[in-house]
Design a protein around this motif. Structure first.
Motif, PDB file in Angstrom:
ATOM      1  N   UNK A  13     -30.403  23.338 -59.371  1.00 54.96           N
ATOM      2  CA  UNK A  13     -29.111  22.999 -59.967  1.00 54.96           C
ATOM      3  C   UNK A  13     -28.060  24.058 -59.646  1.00 54.96           C
ATOM      4  N   UNK A  14     -28.464  25.328 -59.613  1.00 58.29           N
ATOM      5  CA  UNK A  14     -27.549  26.408 -59.235  1.00 58.29           C
ATOM      6  C   UNK A  14     -27.043  26.196 -57.809  1.00 58.29           C
ATOM      7  N   UNK A  15     -27.940  25.829 -56.908  1.00 59.44           N
ATOM      8  CA  UNK A  15     -27.541  25.602 -55.512  1.00 59.44           C
ATOM      9  C   UNK A  15     -26.586  24.416 -55.414  1.00 59.44           C
ATOM     10  N   UNK A  16     -26.891  23.324 -56.104  1.00 58.65           N
ATOM     11  CA  UNK A  16     -25.998  22.162 -56.081  1.00 58.65           C
ATOM     12  C   UNK A  16     -24.633  22.497 -56.661  1.00 58.65           C
ATOM     13  N   UNK A  17     -24.631  23.254 -57.754  1.00 61.49           N
ATOM     14  CA  UNK A  17     -23.360  23.624 -58.373  1.00 61.49           C
ATOM     15  C   UNK A  17     -22.546  24.509 -57.438  1.00 61.49           C
ATOM     16  N   UNK A  18     -23.219  25.344 -56.670  1.00 58.04           N
ATOM     17  CA  UNK A  18     -22.513  26.164 -55.676  1.00 58.04           C
ATOM     18  C   UNK A  18     -21.917  25.282 -54.586  1.00 58.04           C
ATOM     19  N   UNK A  34     -28.031  14.411 -55.170  1.00 57.30           N
ATOM     20  CA  UNK A  34     -28.379  15.448 -54.199  1.00 57.30           C
ATOM     21  C   UNK A  34     -27.257  15.589 -53.178  1.00 57.30           C
ATOM     22  N   UNK A  35     -27.489  16.423 -52.160  1.00 53.56           N
ATOM     23  CA  UNK A  35     -26.453  16.743 -51.174  1.00 53.56           C
ATOM     24  C   UNK A  35     -26.732  16.072 -49.832  1.00 53.56           C
ATOM     25  N   UNK A  36     -27.574  15.048 -49.832  1.00 54.94           N
ATOM     26  CA  UNK A  36     -28.058  14.488 -48.567  1.00 54.94           C
ATOM     27  C   UNK A  36     -27.257  13.293 -48.075  1.00 54.94           C
ATOM     28  N   UNK A  37     -26.032  13.136 -48.585  1.00 54.63           N
ATOM     29  CA  UNK A  37     -25.140  12.123 -48.032  1.00 54.63           C
ATOM     30  C   UNK A  37     -25.226  10.775 -48.687  1.00 54.63           C
ATOM     31  N   UNK A  75     -26.187  23.272 -65.414  1.00 53.78           N
ATOM     32  CA  UNK A  75     -26.831  22.323 -66.328  1.00 53.78           C
ATOM     33  C   UNK A  75     -26.399  20.885 -66.063  1.00 53.78           C
ATOM     34  N   UNK A  76     -25.215  20.694 -65.479  1.00 49.92           N
ATOM     35  CA  UNK A  76     -24.732  19.334 -65.246  1.00 49.92           C
ATOM     36  C   UNK A  76     -25.661  18.561 -64.293  1.00 49.92           C
ATOM     37  N   UNK A  77     -26.451  19.280 -63.487  1.00 49.36           N
ATOM     38  CA  UNK A  77     -27.325  18.608 -62.526  1.00 49.36           C
ATOM     39  C   UNK A  77     -28.757  18.420 -63.038  1.00 49.36           C
ATOM     40  N   UNK A 132     -31.558  19.639 -43.129  1.00 44.88           N
ATOM     41  CA  UNK A 132     -32.948  19.915 -43.539  1.00 44.88           C
ATOM     42  C   UNK A 132     -33.302  21.400 -43.530  1.00 44.88           C
ATOM     43  N   UNK A 133     -32.691  22.172 -42.619  1.00 42.06           N
ATOM     44  CA  UNK A 133     -32.943  23.600 -42.591  1.00 42.06           C
ATOM     45  C   UNK A 133     -32.187  24.310 -43.706  1.00 42.06           C
ATOM     46  N   UNK A 134     -30.943  23.916 -43.926  1.00 43.80           N
ATOM     47  CA  UNK A 134     -30.117  24.566 -44.944  1.00 43.80           C
ATOM     48  C   UNK A 134     -30.725  24.443 -46.331  1.00 43.80           C
ATOM     49  N   UNK A 135     -31.268  23.276 -46.665  1.00 44.53           N
ATOM     50  CA  UNK A 135     -31.820  23.085 -48.013  1.00 44.53           C
ATOM     51  C   UNK A 135     -33.161  23.791 -48.181  1.00 44.53           C
ATOM     52  N   UNK A 136     -33.683  24.371 -47.119  1.00 39.47           N
ATOM     53  CA  UNK A 136     -34.849  25.259 -47.205  1.00 39.47           C
ATOM     54  C   UNK A 136     -34.412  26.720 -47.316  1.00 39.47           C
ATOM     55  N   UNK A 137     -33.476  27.114 -46.446  1.00 37.54           N
ATOM     56  CA  UNK A 137     -33.098  28.523 -46.334  1.00 37.54           C
ATOM     57  C   UNK A 137     -32.355  29.008 -47.568  1.00 37.54           C
ATOM     58  N   UNK A 138     -31.351  28.266 -48.012  1.00 35.22           N
ATOM     59  CA  UNK A 138     -30.496  28.741 -49.107  1.00 35.22           C
ATOM     60  C   UNK A 138     -31.283  28.964 -50.396  1.00 35.22           C
ATOM     61  N   UNK A 139     -32.038  27.977 -50.908  1.00 42.63           N
ATOM     62  CA  UNK A 139     -32.770  28.240 -52.158  1.00 42.63           C
ATOM     63  C   UNK A 139     -33.858  29.295 -52.009  1.00 42.63           C
TER      64      UNK A 139
END
Length: 514
Positions: free
Chosen positions: A367-372, A435-438, A427-429, A457-464
């Protein structure tokens, strides 16, 4: 007027008559051809300049403010350039899904044209182009497929552990770390190993800063507002120097890419045995394509350089900046920082290491990553699209050859979509399936449709993974004299969005570093 410099205004006056003729001719032609068709609403236009005077140094902010008056489908005249700005999920769905095929072309800016990048680039080529389909297939198959992502997991873990080791050394010295630079070095080494099997970054070397400056230069010059984009007859002047800067930065990267290419050719020619499949990288794939007789027989070194430019700049820049924004928001909101660290500690336990497989068990971190991504999308206006024919969006006519901008930054801060939109509230998520997948048009930092970022697919692995590892291994505090409430969050606009002043924070080691 932020966009137009004094020098530009002086030269601009020399072309008033020519521009006036272009302006009036284009306007009358469109009026006569469309008749009573309804164009999107927009602010009144001044002669010659149209609405340029309303666009500040952060266009995504300016467009968001204007949309509050003129609505989610807004028409602007930027010099000679007709533009439509999209600022709602419903309108974004129309652009990115319903009319994706019609609106999948690109509007080329003059920086990109300075090296003819639009003729080679997966980012700028039209999806109907055979070359675009080849590049897309190569990137998806050999870099971002589920199988390839899984096969390179150990590489990501190794590079993130090197980041943690560097932070540990800084912690022992009680030194504040430039989070922008440290996260860039990590993503730089992940990408450079995927492409070339080498580390290009070193946490103690100035060379890493050089690469970061070059990548930032590419992104800034490609995204900066430019008079040449609004008045084609000014192209040859390059008044703001964006073309020169883009060309200079790109050529420095091309030189590095050519060095890796030549060295690999020499290495391969001296080999007496076949290279182990598991040790092959993306450069090997490109060399095979270049030297083969199949679909890629005309894929030469120039094509390779431009392709690598896209992959290298996007892969290093966006991932590292997102980690920096996330940690900045957490330091501004200490209760959120404590909450996400408590979750990570509970799942990982003592003296462990965060694994990629752990991320699925960390809903608050996700949720922190999505909020970012909501508050700080890497590309606030995505990339400019162009209408191939006349098309209707939410009942408004978007004429052929219009530039279409999707302001995902504004959508992420729309009070009709999000409660307390300017507040950092992960918390909103929780408990909702966004999700961020379009597929969810209120949150599309990677775009959607055929133009969606292939590196997602790489970004959602690396960032979190990077963020969770930093939060698990260390407590964090701001340097002396800096309080969380006053942490600078000013943005610098380009193709991608950066913190104007990089985050500096002190890692405080709280467990043994493996």
């Amino acid at each position: 007027m932020d966009i137009i410099s004094g020098q530009a205004l002086f030269l601009f006056s020399c072309f008033i008559l020519s521009c006036f003729l272009i302006f009036t001719t284009t306007t009358s032609r469109r009026r006569s051809s469309r008749g009573a068709a309804t164009l999107p609403p927009g602010p009144p236009r001044l002669p010659i300049i149209g609405n340029i005077h309303l666009v500040g140094k952060n266009p995504h902010h300016s467009f968001a403010d204007l949309s509050k008056t003129y609505g989610p489908v807004m028409s602007l005249k930027l010099g000679c350039l007709n533009s439509v700005v999209i600022t709602s999920p419903e309108a974004a769905r129309e652009v990115l899904r319903t009319h994706d095929q019609i609106l999948s072309g690109r509007y080329f800016n003059e920086a990109v044209r300075s090296i003819n990048h639009q003729d080679f680039s997966i980012v700028w080529l039209h999806p109907s182009s055979p070359r675009w389909r080849l590049l897309r297939k190569l990137s998806v198959t050999h870099l971002f497929s589920p199988q390839r992502i899984e096969a390179t997991k150990s590489l990501r873990m190794k590079k993130v552990q090197e980041l943690i080791n560097f932070m540990s050394e800084s912690s022992e010295r009680e030194e504040a770390v430039d989070i922008s630079r440290a996260s860039f070095v990590t993503t730089l080494n992940i990408i450079s190993n995927l492409l070339f099997s080498v580390d290009l970054g070193n946490y103690d070397s100035k060379n890493s800063s050089v690469f970061q400056d070059i990548v930032n230069g590419v992104m800034a010059s490609a995204g900066a507002p430019d008079l040449a984009n609004f008045y084609p007859f000014l192209r040859f002047l390059d008044l703001q120097g964006n073309g020169k800067k883009f060309k200079g930065c790109s050529e420095r990267l091309f030189k590095a890419f050519r060095g890796f290419y030549d060295a690999r050719i020499t290495e391969n020619s001296s080999r007496t045995d076949d290279k182990d499949v598991t040790s092959r990288d993306f450069l090997d794939t490109l060399i095979d394509l270049n030297q083969g007789d199949g679909d890629g027989a005309e894929f030469n070194i120039i094509d390779i350089e431009h392709f690598l430019l896209d992959l290298f700049t996007a892969g290093t820049d966006t991932n590292s900046s997102t980690v920096e924004w996330a940690l900045s928001e957490l330091l501004r909101n200490p209760e959120k920082l404590t909450k996400v660290q408590d979750e990570i500690n509970q799942v990982i336990g003592q003296n462990g290491v965060v694994q990629e497989s752990d991320i699925s068990r960390l809903p608050y971190l996700q949720a922190v990553v999505k909020e970012t991504f909501r508050l700080h999308p890497a590309a606030p206006l995505l990339l400019p699209r162009k209408s191939e024919t006349d098309v209707e969006i939410l009942g408004y006519l978007v004429p052929k050859d219009t530039q279409v901008l999707v302001n995902v930054w504004a959508i992420g801060r729309d009070p009709s979509v999000w409660e307390n939109p300017t507040e950092f509230e992960p918390e909103r998520f929780l408990g909702i399936d966004i999700d961020v997948k379009g597929r969810d048009y209120e949150l599309t930092p990677f775009g959607a449709g055929r133009r969606i970022c292939p590196g997602l697919p790489l970004a959602v692995k690396v960032v979190p993974l990077m963020l969770a590892s930093l939060l698990y291994s260390f407590d964090w505090k701001l340097p002396d004299g800096v309080v969380s409430e006053d942490l600078d969050m000013e943005e610098t606009f380009g193709v991608t969005l950066h913190k104007t002043n990089p985050l500096h924070a002190v890692p405080v080691k709280k467990r043994a570093i493996n």
